[in-house]
Scaffold this motif. Structure first.
Motif, PDB file in Angstrom:
ATOM      1  N   LYS A 188       0.849  -1.183   0.000  1.00 13.92           N
ATOM      2  CA  LYS A 188       0.000   0.000   0.000  1.00 13.92           C
ATOM      3  C   LYS A 188       0.889   1.238   0.000  1.00 13.92           C
ATOM      4  CE  LYS A 188      -4.051   1.985   2.254  1.00 13.92           C
ATOM      5  NZ  LYS A 188      -5.006   1.877   3.394  1.00 13.92           N
ATOM      6  N   VAL A 189       1.207   1.732  -1.186  1.00 10.11           N
ATOM      7  CA  VAL A 189       2.048   2.915  -1.310  1.00 10.11           C
ATOM      8  C   VAL A 189       1.187   4.059  -1.838  1.00 10.11           C
ATOM      9  CG1 VAL A 189       4.080   1.477  -1.749  1.00 10.11           C
ATOM     10  CG2 VAL A 189       2.786   2.401  -3.676  1.00 10.11           C
ATOM     11  N   PRO A 190       1.592   5.287  -1.613  1.00  9.61           N
ATOM     12  CA  PRO A 190       0.809   6.425  -2.114  1.00  9.61           C
ATOM     13  C   PRO A 190       0.598   6.347  -3.619  1.00  9.61           C
ATOM     14  CG  PRO A 190       2.430   7.176  -0.523  1.00  9.61           C
ATOM     15  CD  PRO A 190       2.731   5.735  -0.776  1.00  9.61           C
ATOM     16  N   ASP A 191      -0.581   6.770  -4.045  1.00 11.65           N
ATOM     17  CA  ASP A 191      -0.986   6.651  -5.448  1.00 11.65           C
ATOM     18  C   ASP A 191      -0.062   7.402  -6.399  1.00 11.65           C
ATOM     19  OD1 ASP A 191      -3.183   5.947  -7.509  1.00 11.65           O
ATOM     20  OD2 ASP A 191      -3.044   8.134  -7.687  1.00 11.65           O
ATOM     21  N   TYR A 192       0.554   8.478  -5.924  1.00 12.90           N
ATOM     22  CA  TYR A 192       1.327   9.311  -6.840  1.00 12.90           C
ATOM     23  C   TYR A 192       2.529   8.580  -7.435  1.00 12.90           C
ATOM     24  CZ  TYR A 192       3.730  10.282  -2.348  1.00 12.90           C
ATOM     25  OH  TYR A 192       4.354  10.174  -1.129  1.00 12.90           O
ATOM     26  N   TRP A 193       3.011   7.519  -6.770  1.00  9.14           N
ATOM     27  CA  TRP A 193       4.160   6.805  -7.336  1.00  9.14           C
ATOM     28  C   TRP A 193       3.825   6.189  -8.691  1.00  9.14           C
ATOM     29  CZ3 TRP A 193       8.784   7.702  -5.665  1.00  9.14           C
ATOM     30  CH2 TRP A 193       9.010   8.011  -4.326  1.00  9.14           C
ATOM     31  N   TYR A 194       2.623   5.627  -8.804  1.00 10.90           N
ATOM     32  CA  TYR A 194       2.186   5.014 -10.071  1.00 10.90           C
ATOM     33  C   TYR A 194       0.661   5.188 -10.129  1.00 10.90           C
ATOM     34  CZ  TYR A 194       2.386   1.763 -14.018  1.00 10.90           C
ATOM     35  OH  TYR A 194       2.323   1.207 -15.270  1.00 10.90           O
ATOM     36  N   PRO A 195       0.193   6.349 -10.594  1.00  7.20           N
ATOM     37  CA  PRO A 195      -1.195   6.769 -10.411  1.00  7.20           C
ATOM     38  C   PRO A 195      -2.222   5.821 -11.031  1.00  7.20           C
ATOM     39  CG  PRO A 195       0.189   8.590 -11.157  1.00  7.20           C
ATOM     40  CD  PRO A 195       1.005   7.352 -11.302  1.00  7.20           C
ATOM     41  N   GLN A 196      -3.385   5.774 -10.398  1.00  6.91           N
ATOM     42  CA  GLN A 196      -4.504   5.013 -10.945  1.00  6.91           C
ATOM     43  C   GLN A 196      -5.106   5.700 -12.159  1.00  6.91           C
ATOM     44  OE1 GLN A 196      -5.699   1.921  -9.942  1.00  6.91           O
ATOM     45  NE2 GLN A 196      -3.790   1.933  -8.772  1.00  6.91           N
ATOM     46  N   ASP A 197      -5.040   7.022 -12.181  1.00 10.61           N
ATOM     47  CA  ASP A 197      -5.548   7.771 -13.339  1.00 10.61           C
ATOM     48  C   ASP A 197      -4.829   7.313 -14.609  1.00 10.61           C
ATOM     49  OD1 ASP A 197      -7.002  10.359 -14.413  1.00 10.61           O
ATOM     50  OD2 ASP A 197      -4.931  10.440 -15.153  1.00 10.61           O
ATOM     51  N   LEU A 198      -5.601   6.967 -15.624  1.00 12.74           N
ATOM     52  CA  LEU A 198      -5.052   6.352 -16.834  1.00 12.74           C
ATOM     53  C   LEU A 198      -3.987   7.221 -17.495  1.00 12.74           C
ATOM     54  CD1 LEU A 198      -5.087   4.096 -18.966  1.00 12.74           C
ATOM     55  CD2 LEU A 198      -6.943   5.346 -20.107  1.00 12.74           C
ATOM     56  N   GLN A 199      -4.282   8.490 -17.695  1.00 12.62           N
ATOM     57  CA  GLN A 199      -3.346   9.341 -18.422  1.00 12.62           C
ATOM     58  C   GLN A 199      -2.128   9.710 -17.573  1.00 12.62           C
ATOM     59  OE1 GLN A 199      -5.452  12.626 -20.230  1.00 12.62           O
ATOM     60  NE2 GLN A 199      -6.595  11.272 -21.604  1.00 12.62           N
TER      61      GLN A 199
END
Length: 287
Positions: A127-138
């Motif tokens: 569980k790492v912060p999303d900003y490392w590899y974002p869920q947002d597609l683009q």
């Protein structure tokens, strides 16, 4: 046995994996695979993220072989050392990675090679912060874009700068012509400009307003020529400001720890003839 990472912090992809795991509090056992000297083994007491102590061991035990890979019986004092030319070239390490390269991740019976694959595995498992590899597609695609580009461009030119400026003449005792060095540094300059113009642009980080895997991979690459004495950030205020933001996001102490070895590259002693003979063909093939 929990997560094991086979690394040498002389290697830029290993530094990226090491920083990512430590920054995100991922517990792991460090298996040091010495790419240059193969000094065996030194065990340092180390505090895991859960507060318990463990050992940070060299890859091969005094007896060598498979027992050393498990490394569970080392005590917390320094063990005697001996020298082998490049532990990654050993038959013992080939059992972990037949390609004889680092980094390698071992998670129980699962073994994973290649730094980008390892970084992505860690982002998915923990569980790492999303900003490392974002869920947002683009946003994620921007990270992927950089990771795809850097392999044959910035990585190559940073590696060549280190070896042509320092490692060939100082470590291997092989002279590099002024013309070759000039061409290498010119290639590095072109890729630095591309990094700045096409990826960083006017953003805080390469893929957007937050640090990502792209920044971590990029900064560890750039510290290779920095370790060779190249003034990578001089005359590039935008890139220098980005470097400061990345270092602050990672943490100054962790950043310094991960790059301590490469920043002393200029002071490395000459290789012995056996090491030189064994490493030279592989280095020439890479660069």
């Amino acid at each position: 046995m929990g997560l094991e990472l086979y690394l040498d912090l002389l290697s830029q992809p290993c530094r990226a994996v090491y920083i990512f795991a430590k920054k995100n509090g991922i517990p792991f056992e460090l298996r040091t695979v010495d790419l240059i000297k193969g000094a065996l083994p030194v065990c340092h007491p180390r505090v895991q993220t859960d507060g318990t102590k463990s050992c940070e061991t060299g890859f091969l035990a005094l007896q060598g072989g498979a027992q050393a890979m498990e490394g569970s019986a080392f005590s917390s004092h320094h063990l005697p050392c001996r020298t082998l030319p490049g532990q990654h070239l050993s038959d013992a390490f080939a059992q972990v990675n037949p390609l004889k390269k680092v980094p390698v991740l071992k998670d129980g019976d699962f073994i994973l090679r290649e730094s980008v694959a390892i970084l992505l595995y860690l982002t998915h498992k923990y569980k790492v912060p999303d900003y490392w590899y974002p869920q947002d597609l683009q946003a994620r695609a921007r990270v992927d874009e950089y990771l795809a580009w850097q392999h044959t461009t910035l990585r190559r030119s940073c590696l060549r700068a280190l070896w042509h400026k320092v490692m060939f003449p100082v470590f291997l005792g092989e002279p590099v012509s002024p013309q070759t060095l000039a061409a290498t540094l010119a290639e590095l300059d072109v890729n630095l400009q591309l990094l700045e113009d096409e990826f960083l642009q006017n953003k805080a980080f390469l893929a957007g307003p937050h640090i990502s895997l792209a920044d971590l991979v990029a900064i560890t690459e750039l510290m290779h020529p920095v370790g060779a004495g190249c003034q990578v950030f001089e005359g590039r205020p935008k890139l220098a400001a980005w470097r400061n933001r990345v270092e602050a996001a990672v943490g100054e102490d962790l950043f310094r720890e991960a790059h301590e070895i490469i920043l002393k590259a200029k002071d490395c002693p000459p290789a012995d003839p056996t090491t030189k003979q064994k490493l030279m063909p592989r280095i020439l093939a890479i660069i």
